[in-house]
Design an enzyme around this catalytic site. Structure first.
Site, short mmCIF file in Angstrom:
data_model
loop_
_atom_site.label_atom_id
_atom_site.label_comp_id
_atom_site.label_asym_id
_atom_site.label_seq_id
_atom_site.Cartn_x
_atom_site.Cartn_y
_atom_site.Cartn_z
CG MET A 36 28.60 -47.36 -11.44
SD MET A 36 27.75 -48.92 -11.81
CE MET A 36 26.24 -48.10 -12.29
CD GLN A 623 33.86 -53.50 -8.78
OE1 GLN A 623 33.44 -54.35 -8.08
NE2 GLN A 623 34.00 -52.11 -8.20
CD GLU A 624 31.78 -51.17 -15.70
OE1 GLU A 624 30.99 -50.26 -15.32
OE2 GLU A 624 32.97 -51.05 -16.18
CB SER A 625 25.43 -53.12 -14.03
OG SER A 625 25.71 -54.42 -14.02
#
Length: 774
Positions: A36, A623-625
């Site tokens: 990301m 895990q995403e953000s």
């Protein structure tokens, strides 16, 4: 209310039974490791979060920064933005005179503005003013690159040892060149050639420093043309076409043209006469770039350009063999079936002039390509590669050993064999061990491969002829599993369950004292980082924070120091920095910091409303953000659950959720959409969390294809996920969920139940796939 719910209601970590690191890159945050990039303009102090829900100190202890006048630092940044050196100098001087905590940043901006004309004495003065600051070490990096450009090797070798982060491969290459130019003996393992090869071969993206080193050392006879060919193989394997182009020029323009053509048209290049054909690309074209072969308007300037130098009609067989191998590597990566048919033909292989070493490398690349595509033939291709490599080793004389295959190729060799071994071919465990034996020490020590070596030993034990032999192999396997057993990582959890029968949660560390928190606040780098966050300068704040965690205290930071730093971030609801810091401890593990539960009621409600496991949802959000509400990926995924705009629109229609595009970053809407979509994906994969996580990251179509073929152990299926990012993502989401289940619900740490036993094709009795899932 049981003890687990009691702690959960207060937002505190559950006590464990009594029996119970990412280097600071130039501009990377912890989220870069998750694939990301953040687009954020605010200080990211998230409103409405449960900021005191997991803290060791009372709310009154939240870190307070001494008030200062920020007008001058704002002036300095604006002057730097518009490149007004005079204004910047004036603001910098004022900041230093008043002792502003962020004065080092203004000084660094002025340093950068003057980099091309600054003198060594002025740089020494700058470094002396801020000896332990992040900006000083970043300035060393910039200054070393400038010294390389100036060819000031004496100053270079004086400055380089103080470069703490040492995270720039171009600087490494220039340092080797500096020592060669000054005749300084090498430090560290290996002589000059070996260190130069490893630094250059490890370079993925083209840069001037490594290219200059390679050119100079090649002219001096330190590097050889054989080293150039290996470099081209490795760069081509990794699809680094610009690096291939840069390195090919070291062989001369005719061969560089040949390399350019084989990259664009590998199959045609390998046909009879392909090496001698005229190049179709102009020298200097970006090889493999989209549109490289499209027709373009011919200008008068272009017409005046001299025609490319023709490739010689006759090349020495070794050179032709190397070009043919490069073409085959490229072909195998784009057309596995065509490359297989060609290499199976003995007269064709003879025409390519390969020796056993080139043939072995070609079969290995074919195996890698087939393994990535989950083709069952992959192990047989690797077996042929091993046979030819053994022949090459047997015929090598003196120090002319064939180069080792890349770490990625060896990893895919192991994965292909794992897939076969777990699909009913026990003999494939031998190839797993062969792949692991061929890896370098660092790769062998990775918990992934330690775990699978243990499983290979267990498989060998099952076939051993005597009980003492079986027992010895089982003991070796148990020792390896015990070595990597860990309560928080994917393979660590699997190993712990196998060795101990359960995953033992880490002991709860002693509460931080007021003195420890005060010491953390007093660390200059921590103070600077928090002030930068307050100003909304997230990029600078993250880099300062990461550097401070490693070098912010003389003698290094202890686990207690790191936990105190993490607490400062937790108190300010800087959740990604809270996690980033706490993840670095090795002995004292604070679960509440590593796995925070902000927005608890909203997440629990969103999960409950769709019938989703909240621990699984928390594991995915972590895990995403990293719980950053304004997180936004490079492809447009937004919010806590990183929902794509098209997916949000589809899910809103499917679940009748009120939605307009401007609500995508609204916290509650984002959670509803993400939870709803995740539940739909999970249902489509019959509740298999590994497949659903893979689908959330890579789209549902891919794991549907990846599950086809033989039924196999779930962990082996995860390890064979073709995309590196998705493979790592699935492991982390599941291991995160294990910990969150413990923290939220008091459940024992257990991964195998969540992972499932096997993965295989969709059962015929199962409902059809929801093919409309985006």
């Amino acid at each position: 209310m049981n003890i687990f719910r009691q702690y959960a209601s207060r937002g505190q970590p559950v006590p464990a039974p009594a029996s119970s690191s990412a280097p600071p890159g130039r501009a990377r945050s912890a989220l870069a490791a998750a694939g990301m990039w953040l687009v954020a303009s605010a200080a990211m102090v998230i409103p409405g979060g449960l900021g005191t829900s997991l803290l060791l100190a009372p709310p009154s202890a939240v870190a307070q920064l001494a008030p200062v006048n920020d007008a001058l630092i704002l002036e300095a940044r604006e002057a730097w933005r518009v490149r007004d050196r005079q204004r910047l100098t004036s603001a910098r001087d004022g900041l230093i005179a008043t002792g502003h905590p962020l004065a080092p940043w203004a000084d660094y901006w002025l340093f950068m503005a003057r980099l091309t004309d600054i003198s060594p004495a002025e740089v020494d003065a700058f470094l002396g003013r801020w000896p332990d600051a992040y900006v000083a070490d970043r300035a060393r990096n910039d200054w070393l690159l400038e010294l390389g450009r100036r060819r000031d090797w004496a100053t270079f070798v004086r400055i380089q040892p103080a470069f703490r982060m040492n995270d720039d491969r171009e600087v490494t290459c220039l340092g080797l060149l500096a020592r060669q130019q000054l005749g300084i003996p090498m430090e560290g393992p290996g002589e000059l050639r070996e260190q130069a090869r490893q630094a250059w071969w490890g370079q993925r993206d083209p840069d001037q420093g490594c290219d200059t080193m390679a050119q100079t050392l090649l002219s001096a006879g330190v590097l050889t043309q054989a080293d150039v060919w290996v470099k081209l193989r490795l760069a081509l394997e990794a699809d680094k076409f610009k690096t291939v182009q840069q390195s090919a020029r070291l062989l001369g323009e005719p061969l560089a043209q040949a390399v350019s053509r084989l990259v664009s048209q590998p199959a045609a290049f390998l046909k009879p006469g392909g090496v001698a054909a005229a190049p179709r690309e102009a020298p200097g074209a970006v090889m493999g770039a989209p549109g490289a072969n499209k027709k373009t308007k011919v200008t008068s300037k272009a017409r005046a350009r001299p025609a490319p130098t023709p490739i010689p009609l006759v090349l020495p067989e070794p050179v032709e063999a190397q070009l043919n191998l490069l073409a085959f590597i490229r072909w195998a990566g784009t057309d596995t079936a065509g490359a297989t048919a060609a290499i199976e033909d003995a007269p064709t292989r003879l025409r390519w002039h390969w020796q056993p070493e080139e043939t072995a490398w070609a079969w290995a690349q074919l195996g890698r390509s087939a393994a990535w595509r989950l083709m069952p033939e992959a192990p047989s291709y690797f077996q042929r590669a091993l046979a030819d490599r053994a022949l090459a080793l047997g015929t090598a004389g003196g120090n002319r050993l064939p180069p080792a295959w890349s770490a990625e190729t060896l990893a895919w060799m192991a994965r292909a064999a794992l897939r076969a071994a777990n699909a009913g071919q026990p003999a494939a465990w031998t190839q797993v061990e062969q792949a692991l034996d061929a890896m370098g020490p660092e790769q062998q020590a990775d918990p992934t491969w330690v775990y699978w070596r243990a499983k290979a030993l267990q498989a060998r034990a099952a076939q051993a002829g005597t009980e003492p032999g079986r027992r010895a192999l089982r003991e070796q396997a148990r020792e390896l599993l015990g070595r990597v057993a860990h309560p928080l990582t994917f393979y660590g959890q699997l190993a712990a369950e196998e060795v101990h029968g359960a995953i033992r949660p880490p002991a709860v560390p002693a509460p931080l004292t007021d003195a420890e928190l005060a010491q953390a606040r007093a660390v200059p780098g921590a103070d600077r980082s928090l002030r930068l966050f307050d100003l909304g300068w997230r990029g600078e704040a993250v880099r300062e924070w990461n550097y401070t965690l490693t070098w912010g205290k003389p003698g290094g930071m202890s686990d207690r120091d790191v936990i105190a730093m993490a607490e400062l971030a937790c108190q300010r609801e800087l959740w990604d920095r809270c996690i980033n810091a706490s993840d670095r401890t090795r002995h004292d593990i604070h679960l509440g910091q590593r796995y925070p539960t902000p927005f608890r009621q909203e997440i629990l409600t969103a999960a409950r409303d769709v019938g989703l496991d909240a621990a699984y949802m928390y594991g995915l959000i972590r895990q995403e953000s990293r719980f950053l509400v304004a997180a936004r990926s490079s492809v447009g995924a937004s919010g806590l659950m990183q929902v794509m705009p098209a997916t949000a629109s589809w899910t809103a229609r499917k679940l009748d959720i009120p939605y307009t595009p401007d609500l995508l970053t609204d916290r509650q809407t984002n959670l509803k959409l993400g939870a709803g979509y995740l539940k739909l994906v999970l249902d489509d994969f019959q509740g298999m969390q590994a497949l659903a996580a893979a689908a959330y990251n890579a789209g549902p179509g891919r794991p549907r294809r990846w599950r086809e073929g033989p039924r196999m152990e779930a962990a082996a299926w995860v390890e064979n996920i073709p995309f590196n990012e998705t493979r790592d993502y699935v492991k982390k989401v599941l291991s995160n969920a294990v910990v969150y289940s413990h923290l939220l619900h008091g459940k024992p740490l257990a991964l195998r139940e969540r992972l499932g036993q096997t993965v295989g094709p969709r059962a015929g009795s199962a409902p059809p796939s929801a093919t409309d899932l985006p």
